[in-house]
Design a protein around this motif. Structure first.
Motif, PDB file in Angstrom:
ATOM      1  N   SER A  18      47.963  34.727  35.638  1.00 47.72           N
ATOM      2  CA  SER A  18      48.337  34.568  37.036  1.00 47.72           C
ATOM      3  C   SER A  18      47.911  35.801  37.824  1.00 47.72           C
ATOM      4  CB  SER A  18      49.858  34.386  37.149  1.00 47.72           C
ATOM      5  OG  SER A  18      50.258  34.522  38.484  1.00 47.72           O
ATOM      6  N   ALA A  19      48.156  36.980  37.232  1.00 51.96           N
ATOM      7  CA  ALA A  19      47.878  38.223  37.946  1.00 51.96           C
ATOM      8  C   ALA A  19      46.377  38.466  38.129  1.00 51.96           C
ATOM      9  CB  ALA A  19      48.519  39.387  37.188  1.00 51.96           C
ATOM     10  N   ILE A  20      45.622  38.269  37.061  1.00 52.16           N
ATOM     11  CA  ILE A  20      44.187  38.582  37.121  1.00 52.16           C
ATOM     12  C   ILE A  20      43.452  37.449  37.820  1.00 52.16           C
ATOM     13  CG2 ILE A  20      42.109  38.891  35.715  1.00 52.16           C
ATOM     14  CD1 ILE A  20      44.014  40.204  33.624  1.00 52.16           C
ATOM     15  N   LEU A  22      40.903  36.573  41.733  1.00 50.24           N
ATOM     16  CA  LEU A  22      39.960  37.034  42.751  1.00 50.24           C
ATOM     17  C   LEU A  22      40.362  38.405  43.280  1.00 50.24           C
ATOM     18  CD1 LEU A  22      39.703  33.669  44.674  1.00 50.24           C
ATOM     19  CD2 LEU A  22      37.993  34.651  43.146  1.00 50.24           C
ATOM     20  N   GLY A  23      41.683  38.651  43.307  1.00 49.96           N
ATOM     21  CA  GLY A  23      42.194  39.938  43.781  1.00 49.96           C
ATOM     22  C   GLY A  23      41.601  41.098  43.001  1.00 49.96           C
ATOM     23  N   ASN A  24      41.422  40.937  41.700  1.00 51.22           N
ATOM     24  CA  ASN A  24      40.883  42.023  40.889  1.00 51.22           C
ATOM     25  C   ASN A  24      39.379  42.152  41.049  1.00 51.22           C
ATOM     26  OD1 ASN A  24      43.255  40.719  39.673  1.00 51.22           O
ATOM     27  ND2 ASN A  24      43.159  42.419  38.248  1.00 51.22           N
ATOM     28  N   TYR A 100      43.864  28.231  50.458  1.00 48.45           N
ATOM     29  CA  TYR A 100      42.625  28.962  50.788  1.00 48.45           C
ATOM     30  C   TYR A 100      41.963  29.558  49.557  1.00 48.45           C
ATOM     31  CZ  TYR A 100      45.064  33.523  50.766  1.00 48.45           C
ATOM     32  OH  TYR A 100      45.773  34.647  50.404  1.00 48.45           O
ATOM     33  N   TYR A 101      42.794  29.890  48.552  1.00 45.37           N
ATOM     34  CA  TYR A 101      42.274  30.443  47.297  1.00 45.37           C
ATOM     35  C   TYR A 101      41.335  29.439  46.636  1.00 45.37           C
ATOM     36  CZ  TYR A 101      43.107  33.618  43.265  1.00 45.37           C
ATOM     37  OH  TYR A 101      43.000  34.547  42.263  1.00 45.37           O
ATOM     38  N   SER A 102      41.722  28.168  46.754  1.00 46.34           N
ATOM     39  CA  SER A 102      40.941  27.106  46.141  1.00 46.34           C
ATOM     40  C   SER A 102      39.587  26.916  46.833  1.00 46.34           C
ATOM     41  CB  SER A 102      41.796  25.840  46.175  1.00 46.34           C
ATOM     42  OG  SER A 102      41.043  24.721  46.080  1.00 46.34           O
ATOM     43  N   PHE A 221      50.760  44.151  45.314  1.00 42.58           N
ATOM     44  CA  PHE A 221      51.582  42.928  45.268  1.00 42.58           C
ATOM     45  C   PHE A 221      50.708  41.700  45.025  1.00 42.58           C
ATOM     46  CE2 PHE A 221      55.009  44.793  48.342  1.00 42.58           C
ATOM     47  CZ  PHE A 221      55.377  45.669  47.347  1.00 42.58           C
ATOM     48  N   PHE A 222      49.587  41.643  45.753  1.00 44.48           N
ATOM     49  CA  PHE A 222      48.712  40.476  45.616  1.00 44.48           C
ATOM     50  C   PHE A 222      48.199  40.368  44.185  1.00 44.48           C
ATOM     51  CE2 PHE A 222      44.721  38.125  45.890  1.00 44.48           C
ATOM     52  CZ  PHE A 222      45.083  37.064  46.697  1.00 44.48           C
ATOM     53  N   SER A 223      47.767  41.510  43.666  1.00 41.15           N
ATOM     54  CA  SER A 223      47.147  41.504  42.346  1.00 41.15           C
ATOM     55  C   SER A 223      48.133  41.096  41.256  1.00 41.15           C
ATOM     56  CB  SER A 223      46.579  42.893  42.059  1.00 41.15           C
ATOM     57  OG  SER A 223      45.770  42.837  40.925  1.00 41.15           O
ATOM     58  N   LEU A 224      49.410  41.463  41.418  1.00 42.51           N
ATOM     59  CA  LEU A 224      50.380  41.095  40.376  1.00 42.51           C
ATOM     60  C   LEU A 224      51.126  39.792  40.720  1.00 42.51           C
ATOM     61  CD1 LEU A 224      51.866  44.495  39.159  1.00 42.51           C
ATOM     62  CD2 LEU A 224      50.762  42.756  37.759  1.00 42.51           C
TER      63      LEU A 224
HETATM   64  N1  PHE Z   1      47.216  37.698  41.525  1.00 39.06           N
HETATM   65  C1  PHE Z   1      46.199  36.789  41.932  1.00 39.06           C
HETATM   66  C2  PHE Z   1      44.859  37.528  42.071  1.00 39.06           C
HETATM   67  O1  PHE Z   1      44.774  38.708  41.868  1.00 39.06           O
HETATM   68  C3  PHE Z   1      46.549  36.083  43.203  1.00 39.06           C
HETATM   69  C4  PHE Z   1      47.886  35.429  43.239  1.00 39.06           C
HETATM   70  C5  PHE Z   1      48.726  35.621  44.304  1.00 39.06           C
HETATM   71  C6  PHE Z   1      48.295  34.581  42.190  1.00 39.06           C
HETATM   72  C7  PHE Z   1      49.968  35.016  44.352  1.00 39.06           C
HETATM   73  C8  PHE Z   1      49.547  33.954  42.241  1.00 39.06           C
HETATM   74  C9  PHE Z   1      50.369  34.178  43.337  1.00 39.06           C
HETATM   75  O2  PHE Z   1      43.888  36.944  42.390  1.00 39.06           O
END
Ligand code: PHE
Length: 451
Positions: A18-20, A22-24, A100-102, A221-224
């Motif tokens: 979940s954490a890793i 697009l953010g990373n 939007y992530y999709s 926060f976004f990344s985790l």
């Molecule tokens: N952590 C994810 C990323 O780094 C994005 C994310 C945000 C996932 C909120 C789940 C909830 O890309």
């Protein structure tokens, strides 16, 4: 019987999945460069330890204690109070994010296809740039890819916690690490790569202002995946005899490691090709295909293989994140509205698909439609990552620090006193959750607004 993850390895892989994302891969390297290299990394580490890890643990405590999704958890621990709004907020936020992530996940499908059909081979940097703008601003291609990406996400979630999410994460996460390490080695071996390494590591403290500090916090926060109930929901599937501190710290460690490796994979390649590091998704989609093609000039096979691996990495990383966003809503509809898993996922698919289509069109025909001065895509991104995630994280720590009793928090963290190491850590963790984190978030917010 409620499902649980099968092992500690499965818990860490699912949470790290979940954490890793697009953010990373694109957000972190770009922010590091912009925020003063190592100076930004130091602030990021401070935010990680004092703000993010306490929120991660607070969410884990609530989730594992109640064995419920976000909404049900609030109803169990604070029935009939306004806290139910926090439950509802954290059901809705990840659904906005996944929409939007999709769209970006969909772009990676198209680019994977382009890499397989050797479309980048003889292009100039300008034509690679316009390839991206042409594609993202068109109507049907991006919508089709968004549909495929969201469809894949939903299929995995329908498979359930063990058969879908756990299975996918256990197989894909180790492969993902291998892929990104391979790309990093390739990138670092390019002539001129040192400039990229320097860009990542040279501390420039003059760049550190209120905005950079707020962006380091937001990125952390976004990344985790914090403040939106995804960690809470995953923690609700952790067995009662597991150690939630180990799984939380393991997740934070892998997320940081992956972000750093991704930085050393992306930036040296960007500099080796003599391209100025651009912003956001553009960096990955507009410049890297050109770099891979150019570097492989002597050997088209190398160029094809590297670009296929790269876009496959982005796709898989994005998928393991998007399934965690859909799972939050699924847990809500199954547990609170008594829907079957299949029906719940179908409902969520329709809603997030429709919002995603609008976000996708905001790069093309709907470009002129602005909310608060930005396009719909940017609005959804800014609203969630700049405000809702920090707000959710703040409320989760206040809930655990001030609403729950100290004893019940201690019992959950130490498995009723049986985990001696955690018992020793508890006073420090509790102090962070109760005072340091909430005050830290509020102070950063206020200074960011005032300066
Ligand atoms: N952590 C994810 C990323 O780094 C994005 C994310 C945000 C996932 C909120 C789940 C909830 O890309």
């Amino acid at each position: 019987m409620r499902e649980t993850f099968g092992s500690r390895f499965a818990v860490i892989m699912a949470m790290a999945g979940s954490a890793i994302g697009l953010g990373n891969i694109w957000r972190f390297p770009y922010l590091v460069g912009e925020g003063g290299g190592a100076a930004f990394i130091i602030v990021y580490l401070i935010a990680l330890v004092f703000l993010s890890i306490p929120i991660l643990i607070a969410e884990s405590v609530i989730g594992r204690k109640t064995q419920s999704g976000t909404f049900g958890a609030m109803e169990k621990l604070a029935p009939g109070t306004k806290w139910k709004w926090l439950g509802l907020l954290t059901v809705i936020t990840p659904l906005i994010i996944v929409s939007y992530y999709s769209v970006v996940g969909g772009w990676s499908i198209d680019y994977l296809f382009k890499a397989c059909t050797l479309s980048f081979r003889s292009s100039s940097i300008d034509s690679i740039g316009s390839m991206f703008t042409d594609f993202s601003s068109s109507v049907w291609g991006p919508i089709l890819c968004h549909t495929i990406f969201l469809g894949l996400t939903c299929l995995i979630v329908v498979g359930g916690v063990k058969g879908g999410i756990e299975k996918f994460a256990k197989i894909s996460m180790p492969i993902l690490f291998l892929l990104i390490v391979l790309i990093m080695i390739y990138s670092l071996s390019l002539p001129g790569a040192e400039k990229g390494v320097e860009y990542m590591l040279k501390p420039d403290f003059s760049k550190l202002d209120g905005k950079t500090i707020a962006s380091a916090m937001g990125q952390s926060f976004f990344s985790l995946s914090l403040g939106v109930g995804t960690i809470l929901t995953y923690a609700s599937y952790i067995k009662k005899d597991e150690n939630i501190i180990t799984s939380g710290l393991g997740t934070a460690f892998f997320d940081l490691l992956f972000a750093l490796i991704a930085g050393f994979a992306v930036m040296p390649a960007v500099f080796a090709a003599g391209i100025a590091p651009g912003a956001g998704p553009g960096l990955v989609f507009e410049t890297l295909p050109y770099i891979f093609a150019k570097m492989g000039a002597g050997s088209p096979v190398v160029s094809a293989v590297v670009s296929i691996l790269f876009f496959l990495t982005i796709l898989v990383a994005a998928l393991t994140s998007s399934i965690s966003m859909i799972e939050v809503g699924t847990a809500y509809l199954v547990e609170e509205k008594n829907m079957t898993r299949g029906k719940a996922v179908a409902v969520l698919f329709i809603g997030t698909w429709a919002l995603g289509v609008l976000c996708s069109l905001s790069f093309g025909p709907l470009n002129g439609l602005h909310l608060a001065g930005v396009t719909l895509f940017e609005f959804c991104d800014k609203l969630t990552s700049n405000y809702l995630m920090a707000f959710g994280g703040l409320l989760f720590t206040i809930f655990v620090g001030w609403k729950m009793t100290k004893k019940s928090v201690r019992d959950e963290i130490t498995n009723d006193g049986t985990l001696k190491g955690n018992s020793r850590l508890f006073p420090l963790l509790y102090f962070l959750i109760k005072y340091v984190t909430p005050i830290g978030i509020v102070v950063i917010f206020i200074t960011n607004f005032l300066i």
